[in-house]
Design a protein around this motif. Structure first.
Motif, mmCIF file in Angstrom:
data_model
loop_
_atom_site.group_PDB
_atom_site.id
_atom_site.type_symbol
_atom_site.label_atom_id
_atom_site.label_comp_id
_atom_site.label_asym_id
_atom_site.label_seq_id
_atom_site.Cartn_x
_atom_site.Cartn_y
_atom_site.Cartn_z
ATOM 1 N N TRP A 217 23.074 -0.016 -21.074
ATOM 2 C CA TRP A 217 22.841 0.383 -19.759
ATOM 3 C C TRP A 217 22.523 -0.699 -18.513
ATOM 4 C CZ3 TRP A 217 19.018 4.873 -18.676
ATOM 5 C CH2 TRP A 217 19.466 5.703 -17.378
ATOM 6 N N PHE A 218 23.433 -1.601 -18.739
ATOM 7 C CA PHE A 218 23.274 -2.887 -17.743
ATOM 8 C C PHE A 218 21.971 -3.819 -18.035
ATOM 9 C CE2 PHE A 218 26.069 -0.093 -15.560
ATOM 10 C CZ PHE A 218 27.224 -0.928 -15.599
ATOM 11 N N ALA A 219 21.200 -3.481 -19.003
ATOM 12 C CA ALA A 219 19.905 -4.254 -19.351
ATOM 13 C C ALA A 219 20.082 -5.184 -20.730
ATOM 14 C CB ALA A 219 18.888 -3.492 -19.499
ATOM 15 N N PRO A 220 19.995 -6.398 -20.643
ATOM 16 C CA PRO A 220 20.179 -7.277 -21.946
ATOM 17 C C PRO A 220 19.381 -6.367 -23.292
ATOM 18 C CG PRO A 220 19.581 -8.726 -20.009
ATOM 19 C CD PRO A 220 19.731 -7.285 -19.724
ATOM 20 N N ILE B 147 21.597 -14.278 -18.969
ATOM 21 C CA ILE B 147 21.910 -13.021 -18.177
ATOM 22 C C ILE B 147 23.280 -12.272 -17.928
ATOM 23 C CG2 ILE B 147 19.825 -13.207 -16.868
ATOM 24 C CD1 ILE B 147 21.384 -14.418 -14.645
ATOM 25 N N ASN B 148 24.337 -13.197 -18.630
ATOM 26 C CA ASN B 148 25.684 -12.670 -18.247
ATOM 27 C C ASN B 148 25.821 -11.784 -19.565
ATOM 28 O OD1 ASN B 148 28.549 -12.681 -18.134
ATOM 29 N ND2 ASN B 148 28.537 -15.120 -17.994
ATOM 30 N N PRO B 149 26.702 -10.671 -18.822
ATOM 31 C CA PRO B 149 26.884 -9.396 -19.683
ATOM 32 C C PRO B 149 27.961 -9.798 -20.657
ATOM 33 C CG PRO B 149 26.994 -8.916 -17.395
ATOM 34 C CD PRO B 149 26.985 -10.370 -17.394
ATOM 35 N N GLU B 150 28.726 -10.823 -20.514
ATOM 36 C CA GLU B 150 29.877 -11.062 -21.701
ATOM 37 C C GLU B 150 29.307 -11.945 -22.898
ATOM 38 O OE1 GLU B 150 32.992 -12.738 -19.546
ATOM 39 O OE2 GLU B 150 33.534 -10.945 -18.522
#
Length: 91
Positions: free
Chosen positions: A68-71, A59-62
């Motif tokens: 749009w903030f969804a994986p 779940i980490n964005p990096e």
């Protein structure tokens, strides 16, 4: 849609490459869309679990691609559902 990081661009490129390869070997646009979505999702999962910088790669964005903030794998599941519904003419 707003692309959150560069990994999303790489996953999108993998999806486009899968789409064009599938179109070259078959005439089915639905199959090509399926291949494109699965290529982007699998490349995102590969990027996530080969990343050593985070403790929570799922779940980490990096760690992987986010749109749009969804994986990408969440967006891919939604697109697969929509593709299936349109194939069976539900929507």
């Amino acid at each position: 849609m707003w692309i959150f990081n560069n990994n999303a661009l790489f996953c999108g490129f993998a999806g486009f490459a899968g789409f064009f390869i599938a179109v070259k070997f078959s005439d089915s646009r639905g199959l090509a869309m399926l291949v494109a979505i699965l290529c982007a999702m699998l490349f995102d999962v590969f990027l996530r679990f080969t990343n050593d910088e985070t403790e929570t790669p799922s779940i980490n964005p990096e760690a992987g691609g986010h749109i749009w903030f969804a994986p990408i794998w969440v967006v891919g599941i939604i697109l697969l559902i929509l593709l299936g519904l349109s194939h069976y003419r539900v929507i």
